[in-house]
Design a protein around this motif. Structure first.
Motif, short mmCIF file in Angstrom:
data_model
loop_
_atom_site.label_atom_id
_atom_site.label_comp_id
_atom_site.label_asym_id
_atom_site.label_seq_id
_atom_site.Cartn_x
_atom_site.Cartn_y
_atom_site.Cartn_z
N HIS A 60 1.07 1.76 -5.71
CA HIS A 60 0.29 1.94 -3.99
C HIS A 60 -0.49 1.94 -4.17
O HIS A 60 -1.09 3.06 -5.46
N ARG A 61 -1.75 2.45 -3.12
CA ARG A 61 -3.11 2.88 -3.37
C ARG A 61 -3.20 4.10 -3.35
O ARG A 61 -4.09 4.66 -4.68
N ASP A 62 -2.71 4.56 -3.30
CA ASP A 62 -2.30 6.34 -2.88
C ASP A 62 -1.91 6.41 -4.03
O ASP A 62 -2.39 7.79 -5.08
N ASP A 83 -2.53 -4.94 -2.05
CA ASP A 83 -3.42 -5.93 -1.20
C ASP A 83 -3.12 -7.34 -0.62
O ASP A 83 -4.35 -7.38 0.61
N LEU A 117 -2.27 5.11 -7.21
CA LEU A 117 -3.55 3.72 -8.52
C LEU A 117 -4.54 5.28 -7.78
O LEU A 117 -4.93 5.97 -9.52
N SER A 118 -4.51 5.93 -7.14
CA SER A 118 -5.91 7.02 -7.15
C SER A 118 -5.11 7.86 -7.76
O SER A 118 -5.74 8.89 -8.49
N SER A 170 -4.28 -4.33 -6.49
CA SER A 170 -2.45 -3.29 -6.06
C SER A 170 -1.82 -4.70 -5.46
O SER A 170 -2.72 -5.11 -4.46
#
Length: 220
Positions: free
Chosen positions: A118-120, A143, A122-123, A140
């Protein structure tokens, strides 16, 4: 480990968790930390927490929900992002992964991360391990709306970045994902022998395994 035919490889596609980063963090979170915090925050025993979580994990494994922090926050009524931060000190690069990334970039290869994270998530990991500068793109599967296990993911990736599958190398620690990539026509596939540094090495079955990123640089 056979020498890779680097002259026939233009694009390098790389997974993140278990491939570039030690999977110990994720395994520790989902198998130990989350059940413990679930038990504490919902006022149940650890054994009951695991009984409640196990069928949910089994039901959603391999789907986009499995990797989605928003889904698990809603489903479990827990602040998953905040809980992941509690053990973020365990996030770590696999040995020599950065050496490998630097070398393939210097050699002029196109380098793209493709992750189910998930983007969170990944960040969170990119805040602790400096990976972003090595990549042309950080993609991701969220996306596209499909996990890497799905053929639709590969169609979306092709439409997005326009790579040539036959002239691409893909490294991942999940056999189902490697098989999906093979079905799409990705020409060079490698599995990861030991995604979690504190777990036993895995049987990578029909796929050649990466055990030392420095070995891959021969002939580059």
């Amino acid at each position: 480990m056979p020498v890779l035919p680097w002259s026939t490889i233009d694009t390098v596609l790389l997974d993140m968790d278990g491939t570039l980063l030690d999977l110990h963090y994720d395994n520790r979170f989902w198998l130990q930390h989350l059940p413990q915090r679930y038990a504490e925050l919902h006022g149940v025993s650890r054994a009951m927490a695991e009984l409640e979580l196990r069928p949910l994990f089994e039901q959603h494994a391999g789907t986009l929900n499995w990797y989605c922090l928003d889904f698990w926050s809603r489903e479990l009524r827990l602040p998953i992002r905040e809980l992941k931060l509690e053990i973020a000190d365990l996030i770590a690069l696999k040995p020599d992964a950065d050496t490998f990334l630097a070398a393939i970039r210097k050699a002029g290869k196109r380098v793209v991360m493709i992750t189910n994270a998930h983007r969170d998530s990944l960040s969170l990991k990119l805040e602790r391990v400096e990976l972003a500068p090595y990549f042309e793109r950080l993609i991701s599967s969220h996306d596209y709306g499909y996990p890497k296990e799905s053929p639709q993911f590969w169609d979306a990736l092709q439409a997005d970045i326009g790579f040539e599958p036959a002239r691409s190398l893909f490294i991942d620690d999940t056999l189902a994902i490697l098989r999906s990539a093979r079905q799409f026509g990705v020409g060079h596939l490698l599995a990861v022998r030991q995604p979690d540094s504190r777990a036993e090495p895995r049987d990578t079955q029909e796929f050649t395994a990466v055990e030392d990123y420095r070995e891959l640089l021969e002939g580059l």
